[in-house]
Design an enzyme around this catalytic site. Structure first.
Site, PDB file in Angstrom:
ATOM      1  CD1 TRP A 113      -1.688  -2.313   2.147  1.00 32.91           C
ATOM      2  CD2 TRP A 113      -2.640  -1.806   0.187  1.00 32.91           C
ATOM      3  NE1 TRP A 113      -2.503  -3.360   1.782  1.00 32.91           N
ATOM      4  CE2 TRP A 113      -3.097  -3.087   0.593  1.00 32.91           C
ATOM      5  CE3 TRP A 113      -3.098  -1.277  -1.015  1.00 32.91           C
ATOM      6  CZ2 TRP A 113      -3.990  -3.833  -0.163  1.00 32.91           C
ATOM      7  CZ3 TRP A 113      -3.987  -2.026  -1.779  1.00 32.91           C
ATOM      8  CH2 TRP A 113      -4.425  -3.280  -1.351  1.00 32.91           C
ATOM      9  CG  ASP A 151      -3.662   3.609   4.129  1.00 33.90           C
ATOM     10  OD1 ASP A 151      -4.723   3.413   4.754  1.00 33.90           O
ATOM     11  OD2 ASP A 151      -3.332   2.920   3.133  1.00 33.90           O
ATOM     12  CE  LYS A 154      -8.282  -3.565   4.788  1.00 33.12           C
ATOM     13  NZ  LYS A 154      -7.811  -4.700   3.994  1.00 33.12           N
TER      14      LYS A 154
END
Length: 357
Positions: free
Chosen positions: A102, A169, A193
């Site tokens: 990511w 993030d 999540k």
């Protein structure tokens, strides 16, 4: 019905109590005679949901008054582009701490808009630890990091003291522990999540940043547009925000972040103990000082044994244990909705499988 124990990395497990409450309200939301999915996003019924979600998030995370809370769409992936589009340029430099896939995607998008520089990376070690971040240059527009790395199973224990703004993030560990929001200028997180179902992205941004936006940015991609419109510039993902509000209610009822952090630490301890006490049968990917409390990654000695482990786990009603294709092995994602009992069940299965092989 016997529910499957859900160890998927995302979309991930949701609290059963939340699903049941949503089920009860599904056809008739608070006497409106229709589902919350059918309500106008301009209605007083939906406005109450929207404001409730913002208020709960602010309360649980202790978000200071000088931050905006936005409900956007496009996931973290859009934020990879939207942040540099608004705040980076060819005359400025954004610094990146590289800890996995990511981070790589965020860096690739930023390169399209301005100068970038990697300040630290653990790529050479297959991202098995959080690299040391020190001597951060003071000339950067921001430092970007990924707080938890789902694929490799690493997590920042302590965040760096930075002379420049920090952008994080937090898609996979937001609300899993207490953090000092004031250490960050922008926090963004896809919901799927720990926050709720996929479809909504939470952005927590310092208000002063709204005055720093680049001019040549489409209106819908400006943070100020959404801040001025209370995240109602266009039709928001109303059902996902409603589900987010229910998850936040559940989290508050469970004792908030102090209680959930304690529970998450115990869940992780159970599974890492199963790995460490296996005499090498299971091998953890992450170094011990970088281990994630959200994604427990490990390998077995060969692909055949790994396949058998995953298949037998499914027979025991445990799903989502396959590792990411780029790493292989196994991964147990133990987000907030996964219980201690779920982790004890998996640890017992790991012991039984090891003894059988």
């Amino acid at each position: 019905m016997i529910r499957t124990t859900n160890f998927n990395a995302g979309p991930a497990a949701l609290p059963l109590e939340v699903l049941q409450k949503a089920q009860n309200e599904f056809l008739d939301f608070k006497g409106a005679g229709m589902s919350v999915m059918e309500l106008s996003h301009r209605s007083k019924e939906y406005d109450a949901v929207h404001q409730h979600a913002k208020a709960l998030l602010k309360e649980l995370m202790e978000i200071p008054d000088d931050y905006e809370i936005l409900f956007l769409q496009g996931g973290a992936s859009l934020q990879f582009s939207m942040i540099p589009m608004n705040f980076l340029s060819k005359e400025k430099t954004a610094y990146f701490a590289m800890t996995g896939a990511w981070s790589e995607k965020a860096l690739a998008e930023a390169k399209l808009f301005g100068n970038t520089s990697i300040i630290a990376s653990s790529e050479a070690d297959t991202y098995n630890h959080i690299p040391d971040v020190s001597n951060i240059p003071a000339d950067g527009v921001y430092l970007h990091l990924t707080s938890n790395n789902t694929i490799f199973g690493t997590q920042w224990r302590e965040f760096p003291d930075s002379p420049i703004p920090v952008v994080a993030d937090m898609s996979s560990d937001i609300l899993s522990r207490k953090i000092d929001v004031s250490k960050f200028d922008i926090i963004y997180a896809g919901a799927q999540k720990n926050l709720g179902p996929s479809g909504v992205t939470v952005v927590i941004i310092k208000k002063e940043w709204l005055t720093k936006e680049n001019e040549q940015v489409p209106k819908i991609l400006k943070y100020s547009t959404h801040a001025k419109a209370n995240s109602l510039y266009n039709t928001p993902p109303t059902f996902a925000i409603y589900m987010l509000s229910l998850v936040l209610e559940w989290l508050k009822e469970k004792g908030g972040l102090d209680a959930i952090e304690k529970r998450n630490s115990e869940k992780a301890r159970i599974l890492y103990s199963a790995i460490d006490e296996s005499n090498g049968f299971y091998r953890g990917h992450a170094k011990s000082d970088s281990r994630s409390n959200m994604n427990v990654t490990f390998t077995l000695k060969n692909d055949e044994l790994t396949k058998s482990f995953i298949e037998q786990a499914k027979e025991e009603k445990m799903s989502g244990l396959g590792g990411h294709r780029s790493v292989g092995g196994c991964r147990a994602s133990i987000y907030n909705a996964v219980s201690i009992e779920d982790c004890e069940k998996l640890a017992a299965f790991m012991k039984k499988f090891r003894e059988a092989h």
